[in-house]
Design an enzyme around this catalytic site. Structure first.
Site, PDB file in Angstrom:
ATOM      1  CG  ASP A 109     -38.644  -1.916  -0.609  1.00 50.83           C
ATOM      2  OD1 ASP A 109     -37.414  -2.094  -0.734  1.00 50.83           O
ATOM      3  OD2 ASP A 109     -39.461  -2.259  -1.477  1.00 50.83           O
ATOM      4  CG  HIS A 153     -36.999  -5.167  -2.184  1.00 53.04           C
ATOM      5  ND1 HIS A 153     -37.691  -4.227  -2.920  1.00 53.04           N
ATOM      6  CD2 HIS A 153     -36.437  -6.006  -3.076  1.00 53.04           C
ATOM      7  CE1 HIS A 153     -37.534  -4.488  -4.210  1.00 53.04           C
ATOM      8  NE2 HIS A 153     -36.772  -5.561  -4.331  1.00 53.04           N
TER       9      HIS A 153
END
Length: 232
Positions: free
Chosen positions: A170, A201
């Protein structure tokens, strides 16, 4: 069937818009869908529609209403992505959780008193954690929540089941933060964490280039199974 409605704030002084998707027949439960930093856009509305197809009353409140009502942005368009980041910086998260609480109250009354859960993405994933700690949501799910390490002091208040989906690559949640999440929450009896190796993400976004079909489908199946177990 979908529509827009207006939900009163907790103090009853104002109201805000929400997208509502209704199932055929009586809902099995209700779920609040908590937006990303891009507003209640086509992807969030589609999340609601899919939940309604699964038998849930789905409600996506417009949490950015104090900054401007009806904001919809596309994460794949660079100027709109930058606008979304600016909005996130201006957004009152504590006020947003209160609006989520008002939405839960609305959903309870409009579902015939059924259980009400919540699911959030990105900023909404962080708000989902806050919702689990600060409201009476019966079951809550957060996707790629940001900044949870700052909120671990609230974990004692999580009384109902919470599931968090964590992509290991992420760009907004570094490895140290991911470790802090696991260190702080792995032994919590109400919290379940799932890691998604190599994912970034936004991997479960409904539309756009961030989506990874295989991992999105896995995370969404886990979410639906979780809600089936804890909401009915």
């Amino acid at each position: 069937m979908s529509e827009t409605t207006r939900i009163s704030t907790l103090d009853g002084s104002k109201d805000f818009m929400a997208y509502v998707a209704r199932p055929e027949g009586e809902p099995r439960a209700a779920i609040i869908v908590i937006q990303e930093i891009f507003g209640v856009n086509a992807g969030i509305r589609r999340k609601c529609d899919l939940l309604a197809e699964g038998g849930f009353l789905a409600v996506a409140p417009d949490l950015f209403w104090r900054l401007g009502e009806g904001i919809e942005l596309d994460p794949d368009i660079e100027p709109e992505f930058k606008q979304a980041l600016d909005l996130m910086g201006k957004f009152d998260q504590d006020g947003g959780v209160k609006d989520i609480e008002a939405s839960i109250k609305w959903a309870r009354s409009h579902s015939g008193g059924k259980n009400v859960g919540a699911v959030g993405y990105c900023l909404g994933g962080r708000l989902a954690y806050m919702t689990a700690a600060r409201t009476d949501s019966d079951a809550t799910v957060g996707y790629y929540a940001v900044g949870i390490d700052e909120l671990l002091g609230e974990k004692h208040a999580i009384a109902n089941p919470l599931m968090l989906h964590i992509p290991t690559e992420d760009g907004f949640v570094d490895k140290d933060t991911q470790k802090a999440m696991h260190d702080g929450l792995d032994d919590h009896p109400k919290v379940t964490l799932h890691d998604y190796e190599g994912m970034d993400h936004g991997f479960a976004t409904q539309f756009g280039k961030r989506r990874d079909d295989e991992n999105a489908e896995l995370a969404d199946k886990r979410t639906m199974d979780f809600f089936a177990e804890h909401l009915g």
